[in-house]
Design a protein around this motif. Structure first.
Motif, PDB file in Angstrom:
ATOM      1  N   TYR A  56       0.795  -1.586  -0.139  1.00 25.66           N
ATOM      2  CA  TYR A  56      -0.079  -0.102  -0.048  1.00 25.66           C
ATOM      3  C   TYR A  56       0.915   1.451  -0.199  1.00 25.66           C
ATOM      4  O   TYR A  56       0.146   2.389   0.060  1.00 25.66           O
ATOM      5  N   GLY A  57       2.056   1.152   0.266  1.00 25.30           N
ATOM      6  CA  GLY A  57       3.118   2.823   0.371  1.00 25.30           C
ATOM      7  C   GLY A  57       2.916   3.208   1.302  1.00 25.30           C
ATOM      8  O   GLY A  57       3.336   3.982   1.234  1.00 25.30           O
ATOM      9  N   LEU A  58       2.862   2.749   2.749  1.00 24.30           N
ATOM     10  CA  LEU A  58       2.370   3.136   3.398  1.00 24.30           C
ATOM     11  C   LEU A  58       4.009   3.635   4.556  1.00 24.30           C
ATOM     12  O   LEU A  58       4.213   4.341   4.768  1.00 24.30           O
ATOM     13  N   HIS A  59       4.857   2.555   3.764  1.00 29.00           N
ATOM     14  CA  HIS A  59       6.005   2.879   4.289  1.00 29.00           C
ATOM     15  C   HIS A  59       6.466   4.203   3.891  1.00 29.00           C
ATOM     16  O   HIS A  59       7.651   4.459   4.644  1.00 29.00           O
ATOM     17  N   GLU A  60       6.179   4.822   3.020  1.00 30.31           N
ATOM     18  CA  GLU A  60       6.649   5.961   2.132  1.00 30.31           C
ATOM     19  C   GLU A  60       6.573   7.317   3.362  1.00 30.31           C
ATOM     20  O   GLU A  60       6.711   8.258   2.852  1.00 30.31           O
ATOM     21  N   ARG A  61       4.886   7.066   4.634  1.00 31.80           N
ATOM     22  CA  ARG A  61       4.692   7.853   5.095  1.00 31.80           C
ATOM     23  C   ARG A  61       5.135   7.957   6.549  1.00 31.80           C
ATOM     24  O   ARG A  61       4.763   8.729   6.818  1.00 31.80           O
ATOM     25  N   MET A  62       5.701   7.136   6.755  1.00 30.24           N
ATOM     26  CA  MET A  62       6.526   6.781   7.710  1.00 30.24           C
ATOM     27  C   MET A  62       7.884   6.627   8.453  1.00 30.24           C
ATOM     28  O   MET A  62       8.416   6.080   7.428  1.00 30.24           O
ATOM     29  N   ASP A  63       7.968   6.596   9.161  1.00 29.76           N
ATOM     30  CA  ASP A  63       9.798   6.592   9.699  1.00 29.76           C
ATOM     31  C   ASP A  63      10.162   4.877  10.416  1.00 29.76           C
ATOM     32  O   ASP A  63       9.138   4.683  11.036  1.00 29.76           O
ATOM     33  N   LEU A  64      10.999   3.586   9.728  1.00 27.36           N
ATOM     34  CA  LEU A  64      11.093   2.504   9.809  1.00 27.36           C
ATOM     35  C   LEU A  64      12.503   2.663  10.726  1.00 27.36           C
ATOM     36  O   LEU A  64      13.388   3.257   9.674  1.00 27.36           O
ATOM     37  N   TYR A  65      12.052   2.042  11.354  1.00 25.09           N
ATOM     38  CA  TYR A  65      13.525   1.809  12.824  1.00 25.09           C
ATOM     39  C   TYR A  65      13.606   0.050  13.061  1.00 25.09           C
ATOM     40  O   TYR A  65      12.857  -0.648  12.660  1.00 25.09           O
ATOM     41  N   LYS A  66      15.441   0.016  12.929  1.00 20.43           N
ATOM     42  CA  LYS A  66      15.469  -1.501  13.299  1.00 20.43           C
ATOM     43  C   LYS A  66      16.169  -0.317  14.803  1.00 20.43           C
ATOM     44  O   LYS A  66      17.444  -0.734  15.208  1.00 20.43           O
ATOM     45  N   PRO A  67      15.388  -1.382  16.014  1.00 21.03           N
ATOM     46  CA  PRO A  67      15.444  -1.219  17.089  1.00 21.03           C
ATOM     47  C   PRO A  67      16.634  -2.513  17.650  1.00 21.03           C
ATOM     48  O   PRO A  67      16.737  -3.039  17.434  1.00 21.03           O
ATOM     49  N   ARG A  68      16.969  -2.339  18.623  1.00 24.07           N
ATOM     50  CA  ARG A  68      18.770  -3.307  19.150  1.00 24.07           C
ATOM     51  C   ARG A  68      17.759  -3.923  20.346  1.00 24.07           C
ATOM     52  O   ARG A  68      15.873  -3.500  20.677  1.00 24.07           O
ATOM     53  N   ARG A  69      17.901  -4.938  20.344  1.00 21.50           N
ATOM     54  CA  ARG A  69      17.141  -6.150  21.619  1.00 21.50           C
ATOM     55  C   ARG A  69      17.149  -5.376  22.283  1.00 21.50           C
ATOM     56  O   ARG A  69      18.338  -4.661  23.173  1.00 21.50           O
ATOM     57  N   ALA A  70      16.345  -5.678  23.704  1.00 16.74           N
ATOM     58  CA  ALA A  70      16.463  -5.530  24.685  1.00 16.74           C
ATOM     59  C   ALA A  70      17.394  -5.931  25.098  1.00 16.74           C
ATOM     60  O   ALA A  70      18.178  -7.516  25.785  1.00 16.74           O
ATOM     61  N   THR A  71      17.982  -6.034  26.194  1.00 22.23           N
ATOM     62  CA  THR A  71      19.580  -5.607  27.371  1.00 22.23           C
ATOM     63  C   THR A  71      18.842  -6.702  28.389  1.00 22.23           C
ATOM     64  O   THR A  71      17.084  -6.773  29.002  1.00 22.23           O
ATOM     65  N   LYS A  72      19.632  -7.814  28.987  1.00 24.66           N
ATOM     66  CA  LYS A  72      19.044  -8.462  30.104  1.00 24.66           C
ATOM     67  C   LYS A  72      18.801  -7.401  31.227  1.00 24.66           C
ATOM     68  O   LYS A  72      17.328  -8.062  32.465  1.00 24.66           O
ATOM     69  N   ASP A  73      19.421  -6.706  31.815  1.00 25.62           N
ATOM     70  CA  ASP A  73      19.060  -5.193  32.506  1.00 25.62           C
ATOM     71  C   ASP A  73      17.403  -4.882  32.130  1.00 25.62           C
ATOM     72  O   ASP A  73      16.688  -4.385  33.143  1.00 25.62           O
ATOM     73  N   GLU A  74      17.305  -4.981  31.254  1.00 28.13           N
ATOM     74  CA  GLU A  74      15.833  -4.224  30.674  1.00 28.13           C
ATOM     75  C   GLU A  74      15.491  -4.914  30.956  1.00 28.13           C
ATOM     76  O   GLU A  74      13.815  -4.382  31.553  1.00 28.13           O
ATOM     77  N   ILE A  75      14.649  -6.176  30.953  1.00 30.50           N
ATOM     78  CA  ILE A  75      14.189  -7.243  30.899  1.00 30.50           C
ATOM     79  C   ILE A  75      13.676  -7.339  32.746  1.00 30.50           C
ATOM     80  O   ILE A  75      12.553  -7.785  33.043  1.00 30.50           O
ATOM     81  N   LEU A  76      15.006  -6.949  33.152  1.00 27.47           N
ATOM     82  CA  LEU A  76      15.087  -7.058  34.981  1.00 27.47           C
ATOM     83  C   LEU A  76      14.399  -5.599  35.755  1.00 27.47           C
ATOM     84  O   LEU A  76      13.939  -6.099  36.813  1.00 27.47           O
ATOM     85  N   SER A  77      13.842  -5.325  34.364  1.00 25.75           N
ATOM     86  CA  SER A  77      13.532  -4.102  35.365  1.00 25.75           C
ATOM     87  C   SER A  77      11.883  -4.492  35.429  1.00 25.75           C
ATOM     88  O   SER A  77      11.532  -3.643  36.886  1.00 25.75           O
TER      89      SER A  77
END
Length: 396
Positions: A10-31
Protein backbone atom coordinates in the motif's frame (compact mmCIF):
# COMPACT_ATOMS: atom_id res chain seq x y z
CA UNK A 1 5.16 -11.04 7.55
CA UNK A 2 1.73 -10.68 5.93
CA UNK A 3 1.25 -7.36 7.73
CA UNK A 4 4.60 -6.13 6.43
CA UNK A 5 3.68 -7.16 2.87
CA UNK A 6 0.39 -5.26 3.08
CA UNK A 7 1.99 -2.13 4.55
CA UNK A 8 4.64 -2.13 1.82
CA UNK A 9 2.23 -2.91 -1.01
CA UNK A 10 0.00 0.00 0.00
CA UNK A 11 3.05 2.27 0.16
CA UNK A 12 2.47 3.15 3.80
CA UNK A 13 6.20 2.82 4.52
CA UNK A 14 6.73 6.01 2.52
CA UNK A 15 4.57 7.97 5.01
CA UNK A 16 6.44 7.04 8.18
CA UNK A 17 9.90 6.56 9.67
CA UNK A 18 11.12 2.98 9.97
CA UNK A 19 13.63 1.85 12.59
CA UNK A 20 15.54 -1.31 13.34
CA UNK A 21 15.76 -1.28 17.15
CA UNK A 22 18.32 -3.10 19.21
CA UNK A 23 17.34 -6.05 21.35
CA UNK A 24 16.32 -5.55 24.96
CA UNK A 25 19.17 -6.17 27.37
CA UNK A 26 18.89 -8.52 30.32
CA UNK A 27 18.98 -5.55 32.70
CA UNK A 28 16.06 -3.96 30.86
CA UNK A 29 14.02 -7.17 31.10
CA UNK A 30 14.93 -7.44 34.79
CA UNK A 31 13.28 -4.07 35.40
CA UNK A 32 10.09 -6.15 35.66
CA UNK A 33 10.80 -9.87 35.44
CA UNK A 34 12.45 -11.96 38.20
CA UNK A 35 16.13 -12.81 37.78
CA UNK A 36 15.56 -16.56 38.22
CA UNK A 37 12.88 -16.60 35.52
CA UNK A 38 14.96 -14.57 33.03
CA UNK A 39 17.97 -16.81 33.66
CA UNK A 40 15.78 -19.84 32.85
CA UNK A 41 14.60 -18.24 29.58
CA UNK A 42 18.22 -17.57 28.62
CA UNK A 43 19.41 -21.10 29.26
CA UNK A 44 16.59 -23.43 28.24
CA UNK A 45 16.51 -24.87 24.69
CA UNK A 46 14.74 -27.80 22.99
CA UNK A 47 18.05 -29.69 23.24
CA UNK A 48 18.55 -29.35 27.01
CA UNK A 49 14.88 -29.26 27.95
CA UNK A 50 15.13 -32.36 30.17
CA UNK A 51 17.46 -30.51 32.54
CA UNK A 52 14.70 -28.03 33.39
CA UNK A 53 11.53 -30.13 33.61
CA UNK A 54 11.55 -29.80 37.40
CA UNK A 55 10.87 -26.04 37.13
CA UNK A 56 8.34 -26.11 34.28
CA UNK A 57 5.36 -25.83 36.60
CA UNK A 58 7.08 -23.03 38.53
CA UNK A 59 7.45 -20.95 35.36
CA UNK A 60 4.17 -22.14 33.78
CA UNK A 61 5.89 -23.83 30.83
CA UNK A 62 3.90 -26.21 28.61
CA UNK A 63 0.63 -26.23 26.66
CA UNK A 64 0.33 -22.64 25.40
CA UNK A 65 3.85 -21.68 26.57
CA UNK A 66 6.17 -24.25 24.96
CA UNK A 67 9.94 -24.14 24.71
CA UNK A 68 11.18 -23.48 21.17
CA UNK A 69 14.50 -22.73 19.51
CA UNK A 70 15.45 -19.06 19.85
CA UNK A 71 12.90 -18.36 22.59
CA UNK A 72 15.02 -15.80 24.47
CA UNK A 73 16.23 -14.09 21.29
CA UNK A 74 12.62 -13.79 20.12
CA UNK A 75 11.63 -12.23 23.43
CA UNK A 76 14.48 -9.70 23.40
CA UNK A 77 13.66 -8.66 19.82
CA UNK A 78 9.97 -7.81 20.34
CA UNK A 79 10.62 -6.33 23.81
CA UNK A 80 13.47 -4.24 22.41
CA UNK A 81 11.15 -2.88 19.72
CA UNK A 82 8.53 -1.79 22.26
CA UNK A 83 11.18 -0.16 24.44
CA UNK A 84 12.60 1.72 21.45
CA UNK A 85 9.09 2.83 20.49
CA UNK A 86 8.64 4.25 24.00
CA UNK A 87 11.92 6.14 23.65
CA UNK A 88 10.73 7.68 20.38
CA UNK A 89 7.69 9.05 22.21
CA UNK A 90 9.73 10.32 25.16
CA UNK A 91 12.19 12.18 22.95
CA UNK A 92 9.40 13.68 20.85
CA UNK A 93 10.86 12.01 17.77
CA UNK A 94 7.45 10.42 17.14
CA UNK A 95 3.92 11.26 18.25
CA UNK A 96 2.73 7.73 17.41
CA UNK A 97 4.99 4.66 17.53
CA UNK A 98 3.94 1.19 16.34
CA UNK A 99 5.30 -2.27 17.15
CA UNK A 100 2.96 -4.95 15.80
CA UNK A 101 5.25 -7.70 17.11
CA UNK A 102 4.65 -6.51 20.68
CA UNK A 103 1.64 -6.52 22.96
CA UNK A 104 2.28 -9.75 24.88
CA UNK A 105 0.07 -8.84 27.79
CA UNK A 106 -0.20 -12.11 29.75
CA UNK A 107 3.44 -12.56 30.86
CA UNK A 108 3.91 -12.22 34.63
CA UNK A 109 6.88 -11.22 36.73
CA UNK A 110 7.75 -14.82 37.57
CA UNK A 111 6.18 -16.84 34.75
CA UNK A 112 5.05 -17.16 31.16
CA UNK A 113 1.37 -17.23 30.27
CA UNK A 114 -0.86 -17.38 27.20
CA UNK A 115 1.90 -17.47 24.53
CA UNK A 116 3.64 -14.57 26.32
CA UNK A 117 7.12 -14.88 27.85
CA UNK A 118 8.38 -11.31 28.36
CA UNK A 119 5.85 -8.55 28.99
CA UNK A 120 7.03 -5.85 26.61
CA UNK A 121 4.03 -3.70 27.54
CA UNK A 122 5.04 -3.44 31.19
CA UNK A 123 8.65 -2.72 30.20
CA UNK A 124 7.61 0.10 27.86
CA UNK A 125 5.20 1.59 30.42
CA UNK A 126 7.93 1.56 33.08
CA UNK A 127 10.12 3.45 30.65
CA UNK A 128 7.37 5.98 29.87
CA UNK A 129 6.86 6.55 33.61
CA UNK A 130 10.40 7.89 33.85
CA UNK A 131 9.20 10.90 31.86
CA UNK A 132 5.40 10.99 32.14
CA UNK A 133 3.61 11.29 35.48
CA UNK A 134 0.71 9.10 34.29
CA UNK A 135 0.26 6.47 31.57
CA UNK A 136 -3.04 5.01 30.38
CA UNK A 137 -3.04 1.42 29.13
CA UNK A 138 -5.91 0.35 26.85
CA UNK A 139 -6.44 -3.28 25.83
CA UNK A 140 -8.92 -4.32 23.09
CA UNK A 141 -7.74 -7.94 22.78
CA UNK A 142 -10.52 -10.49 23.30
CA UNK A 143 -8.58 -11.76 26.35
CA UNK A 144 -8.14 -9.82 29.57
CA UNK A 145 -4.81 -7.96 29.85
CA UNK A 146 -4.07 -9.64 33.18
CA UNK A 147 -0.27 -9.38 33.16
CA UNK A 148 -0.29 -5.61 32.75
CA UNK A 149 -3.10 -5.15 35.27
CA UNK A 150 -1.25 -7.28 37.83
CA UNK A 151 2.01 -5.35 37.34
CA UNK A 152 0.39 -1.99 38.13
CA UNK A 153 -2.45 -3.13 40.39
CA UNK A 154 -1.19 -1.06 43.34
CA UNK A 155 -0.10 2.01 41.34
CA UNK A 156 -2.04 5.22 40.72
CA UNK A 157 0.37 6.29 37.96
CA UNK A 158 -0.92 3.69 35.52
CA UNK A 159 -4.59 3.22 34.74
CA UNK A 160 -5.46 -0.01 32.94
CA UNK A 161 -8.61 -0.25 30.81
CA UNK A 162 -9.39 -3.65 29.29
CA UNK A 163 -12.41 -4.68 27.15
CA UNK A 164 -12.60 -8.46 26.86
CA UNK A 165 -14.68 -11.63 27.01
CA UNK A 166 -15.34 -12.70 30.59
CA UNK A 167 -17.37 -15.50 32.13
CA UNK A 168 -14.99 -16.69 34.84
CA UNK A 169 -13.70 -19.54 32.67
CA UNK A 170 -12.58 -17.97 29.40
CA UNK A 171 -8.78 -17.52 29.44
CA UNK A 172 -7.22 -16.13 31.60
CA UNK A 173 -10.30 -16.29 33.87
CA UNK A 174 -9.82 -12.78 35.23
CA UNK A 175 -11.14 -9.33 34.37
CA UNK A 176 -14.48 -8.90 36.10
CA UNK A 177 -15.57 -5.33 36.86
CA UNK A 178 -14.87 -5.79 40.59
CA UNK A 179 -11.11 -6.04 39.97
CA UNK A 180 -10.46 -2.36 40.64
CA UNK A 181 -6.90 -2.20 42.00
CA UNK A 182 -5.46 -2.15 45.51
CA UNK A 183 -3.68 0.26 47.84
CA UNK A 184 -2.69 3.43 45.99
CA UNK A 185 -3.97 1.80 42.81
CA UNK A 186 -7.52 1.28 44.02
CA UNK A 187 -10.00 2.39 41.32
CA UNK A 188 -7.21 2.57 38.70
CA UNK A 189 -7.91 -0.85 37.19
CA UNK A 190 -10.95 -0.68 34.90
CA UNK A 191 -12.41 -3.83 33.39
CA UNK A 192 -15.19 -4.14 30.81
CA UNK A 193 -16.39 -7.78 30.85
CA UNK A 194 -18.28 -8.71 27.68
CA UNK A 195 -20.33 -11.67 26.49
CA UNK A 196 -20.07 -13.56 23.20
CA UNK A 197 -20.93 -11.98 19.88
CA UNK A 198 -20.69 -8.24 20.58
CA UNK A 199 -21.22 -6.31 17.32
CA UNK A 200 -19.59 -3.25 15.78
CA UNK A 201 -22.10 -0.62 16.87
CA UNK A 202 -22.32 -1.82 20.49
CA UNK A 203 -18.54 -2.09 20.87
CA UNK A 204 -17.75 1.31 19.39
CA UNK A 205 -20.47 3.07 21.41
CA UNK A 206 -19.26 1.43 24.63
CA UNK A 207 -15.58 2.14 23.93
CA UNK A 208 -16.14 5.83 23.22
CA UNK A 209 -18.51 6.35 26.13
CA UNK A 210 -15.88 5.02 28.54
CA UNK A 211 -12.61 6.32 27.10
CA UNK A 212 -13.48 10.02 27.02
CA UNK A 213 -14.40 10.30 30.72
CA UNK A 214 -11.35 8.18 31.59
CA UNK A 215 -9.06 10.62 29.77
CA UNK A 216 -10.76 13.58 31.45
CA UNK A 217 -10.36 12.08 34.92
CA UNK A 218 -6.87 10.58 34.60
CA UNK A 219 -5.17 13.04 32.21
CA UNK A 220 -2.39 10.71 31.02
CA UNK A 221 0.82 12.00 29.51
CA UNK A 222 0.99 8.98 27.20
CA UNK A 223 -1.23 6.11 26.08
CA UNK A 224 -0.29 2.50 25.33
CA UNK A 225 -2.89 0.77 23.13
CA UNK A 226 -2.83 -3.02 22.74
CA UNK A 227 -4.68 -3.93 19.52
CA UNK A 228 -5.13 -7.69 19.85
CA UNK A 229 -6.80 -8.90 16.65
CA UNK A 230 -8.51 -11.91 18.22
CA UNK A 231 -11.44 -9.64 19.05
CA UNK A 232 -12.30 -9.71 15.34
CA UNK A 233 -15.10 -11.95 14.14
CA UNK A 234 -14.08 -15.35 12.71
CA UNK A 235 -10.94 -15.55 14.83
CA UNK A 236 -10.00 -19.14 15.72
CA UNK A 237 -9.83 -18.36 19.45
CA UNK A 238 -12.13 -15.35 19.58
CA UNK A 239 -15.87 -15.04 20.17
CA UNK A 240 -16.84 -11.52 19.04
CA UNK A 241 -18.41 -10.24 15.80
CA UNK A 242 -16.19 -7.22 15.17
CA UNK A 243 -15.14 -6.12 11.69
CA UNK A 244 -11.83 -4.46 10.91
CA UNK A 245 -13.42 -0.99 10.59
CA UNK A 246 -14.98 -1.20 14.06
CA UNK A 247 -11.72 -2.36 15.64
CA UNK A 248 -9.91 0.40 13.76
CA UNK A 249 -12.41 3.00 14.95
CA UNK A 250 -11.13 2.43 18.50
CA UNK A 251 -7.63 3.28 17.28
CA UNK A 252 -8.92 6.33 15.40
CA UNK A 253 -10.81 7.63 18.43
CA UNK A 254 -7.83 7.13 20.75
CA UNK A 255 -5.54 8.87 18.27
CA UNK A 256 -7.92 11.84 17.97
CA UNK A 257 -6.97 13.16 21.44
CA UNK A 258 -3.42 13.96 20.29
CA UNK A 259 -1.73 12.27 23.26
CA UNK A 260 1.61 10.48 22.59
CA UNK A 261 0.53 6.98 21.56
CA UNK A 262 2.30 3.61 21.57
CA UNK A 263 0.40 1.08 19.43
CA UNK A 264 1.11 -2.63 19.93
CA UNK A 265 -0.10 -5.92 18.51
CA UNK A 266 -1.22 -8.88 20.61
CA UNK A 267 -3.45 -11.86 20.00
CA UNK A 268 -4.91 -12.94 16.69
CA UNK A 269 -5.16 -16.48 15.29
CA UNK A 270 -6.51 -16.14 11.76
CA UNK A 271 -3.40 -14.63 10.10
CA UNK A 272 -5.04 -13.20 6.96
CA UNK A 273 -7.47 -11.17 9.10
CA UNK A 274 -4.82 -10.15 11.64
CA UNK A 275 -2.62 -8.74 8.87
CA UNK A 276 -5.51 -6.91 7.22
CA UNK A 277 -6.44 -5.32 10.53
CA UNK A 278 -2.95 -4.16 11.48
CA UNK A 279 -2.23 -2.78 8.00
CA UNK A 280 -5.53 -0.88 8.18
CA UNK A 281 -4.76 0.44 11.67
CA UNK A 282 -1.32 1.51 10.45
CA UNK A 283 -3.12 3.64 7.84
CA UNK A 284 -5.34 5.10 10.58
CA UNK A 285 -2.27 6.14 12.58
CA UNK A 286 -0.96 7.80 9.40
CA UNK A 287 -4.33 9.36 8.55
CA UNK A 288 -4.24 7.72 5.10
CA UNK A 289 -7.25 6.32 3.25
CA UNK A 290 -6.71 2.87 1.71
CA UNK A 291 -8.46 1.25 -1.24
CA UNK A 292 -10.48 -1.68 0.09
CA UNK A 293 -9.31 -3.75 -2.87
CA UNK A 294 -5.93 -5.28 -2.01
CA UNK A 295 -3.03 -4.24 -4.29
CA UNK A 296 -2.48 -6.68 -7.16
CA UNK A 297 1.28 -6.47 -6.53
CA UNK A 298 0.83 -7.95 -3.05
CA UNK A 299 3.10 -10.98 -2.51
CA UNK A 300 1.27 -14.05 -1.20
CA UNK A 301 -2.04 -12.54 -2.30
CA UNK A 302 -3.49 -16.06 -2.43
CA UNK A 303 -3.84 -15.95 1.37
CA UNK A 304 -6.59 -13.35 0.97
CA UNK A 305 -8.76 -15.35 -1.45
CA UNK A 306 -11.54 -15.40 -2.43
CA UNK A 307 -12.50 -11.76 -1.73
CA UNK A 308 -9.07 -10.03 -1.89
CA UNK A 309 -10.59 -7.27 0.20
CA UNK A 310 -9.12 -5.25 3.07
CA UNK A 311 -12.46 -5.35 4.89
CA UNK A 312 -14.07 -8.80 4.61
CA UNK A 313 -17.39 -9.39 6.36
CA UNK A 314 -16.52 -10.93 9.73
CA UNK A 315 -19.77 -10.23 11.60
CA UNK A 316 -22.91 -12.18 12.34
CA UNK A 317 -21.28 -15.56 12.93
CA UNK A 318 -22.22 -15.62 16.62
CA UNK A 319 -25.33 -14.57 18.51
CA UNK A 320 -24.84 -11.25 20.30
CA UNK A 321 -25.48 -12.02 23.97
CA UNK A 322 -24.72 -8.46 25.06
CA UNK A 323 -28.07 -6.77 25.59
CA UNK A 324 -28.27 -2.98 25.71
CA UNK A 325 -29.28 -3.24 29.36
CA UNK A 326 -26.23 -5.38 30.16
CA UNK A 327 -23.84 -3.01 28.39
CA UNK A 328 -25.33 0.00 30.18
CA UNK A 329 -24.82 -1.73 33.53
CA UNK A 330 -21.20 -2.56 32.65
CA UNK A 331 -20.53 1.05 31.62
CA UNK A 332 -22.10 2.32 34.84
CA UNK A 333 -19.93 -0.04 36.93
CA UNK A 334 -16.77 1.14 35.17
CA UNK A 335 -17.51 4.87 35.26
CA UNK A 336 -18.49 4.60 38.92
CA UNK A 337 -14.81 3.98 39.66
CA UNK A 338 -13.89 7.39 38.28
CA UNK A 339 -16.01 9.08 40.94
CA UNK A 340 -13.52 7.93 43.56
CA UNK A 341 -10.61 9.75 41.91
CA UNK A 342 -9.82 13.12 43.42
CA UNK A 343 -8.41 14.53 40.21
CA UNK A 344 -5.46 13.14 38.34
CA UNK A 345 -2.74 11.92 40.75
CA UNK A 346 0.43 13.99 40.78
CA UNK A 347 3.98 12.80 41.23
CA UNK A 348 7.22 14.64 41.84
CA UNK A 349 9.33 14.23 38.70
CA UNK A 350 13.11 14.12 39.07
CA UNK A 351 15.73 15.03 36.48
CA UNK A 352 15.46 12.57 33.60
CA UNK A 353 18.33 10.04 33.84
CA UNK A 354 20.78 10.11 30.91
CA UNK A 355 20.10 6.45 30.01
CA UNK A 356 16.48 7.27 29.09
CA UNK A 357 17.50 7.20 25.42
CA UNK A 358 18.54 3.56 25.71
CA UNK A 359 22.11 3.87 24.42
CA UNK A 360 24.59 1.06 24.89
CA UNK A 361 27.70 1.62 27.02
CA UNK A 362 29.91 2.53 24.06
CA UNK A 363 27.50 5.21 22.86
CA UNK A 364 27.12 6.59 26.39
CA UNK A 365 30.92 6.87 26.71
CA UNK A 366 31.15 8.67 23.36
CA UNK A 367 28.43 11.13 24.44
CA UNK A 368 30.20 11.70 27.78
CA UNK A 369 33.50 12.36 25.98
CA UNK A 370 31.81 14.85 23.66
CA UNK A 371 30.24 16.66 26.63
CA UNK A 372 33.67 16.81 28.29
CA UNK A 373 35.26 18.23 25.12
CA UNK A 374 32.45 20.74 24.70
CA UNK A 375 32.79 21.85 28.33
CA UNK A 376 36.54 22.20 27.92
CA UNK A 377 36.10 24.30 24.75
CA UNK A 378 33.56 26.48 26.55
CA UNK A 379 35.96 27.00 29.48
CA UNK A 380 38.77 27.94 27.08
CA UNK A 381 36.49 30.49 25.40
CA UNK A 382 35.58 31.99 28.77
CA UNK A 383 39.24 32.29 29.73
CA UNK A 384 40.10 33.92 26.41
CA UNK A 385 37.29 36.44 26.82
CA UNK A 386 38.49 37.27 30.34
CA UNK A 387 42.05 37.69 29.10
CA UNK A 388 40.91 40.05 26.36
CA UNK A 389 38.88 42.06 28.86
CA UNK A 390 41.87 42.36 31.21
CA UNK A 391 44.07 43.53 28.35
CA UNK A 392 41.54 46.21 27.56
CA UNK A 393 41.45 47.35 31.19
CA UNK A 394 45.27 47.52 31.38
CA UNK A 395 45.50 49.59 28.22
CA UNK A 396 43.06 52.10 29.71
Amino acid sequence: MLTDHLVLSYGLHERMDLYKPRRATKDEILSFHADEYVDFLQRVTPDNIKEFTNVFSKFNIGDDCPIFDGLYDYSTIYAGASLDASRKLISGQSDIAINWSGGLHHAKKFEASGFCYVNDIVLSILNLLRYHARVLYIDIDVHHGDGVQEAFYASDRVMTLSLHKYNGEYFPGTGNYDEIGAGNGKHYSLNVPLQDGIDDESYIRLFKSILEPVLTAFQPGAIVLQCGADSLGCDRLGCFNLNTKAHGECVRFTRSFGIPLLVLGGGGYTPRNVSRLWAYETSICLDVELDSRLPQSLPMIKYFAPDYNLHPNLSGKLENKNTRKYLESVKTQVLEQLRFLNGAPSVQMQIIPPDIEGHDDETDRAIADKHEDDNKDEMDMDLNLKDEKRKGELSV
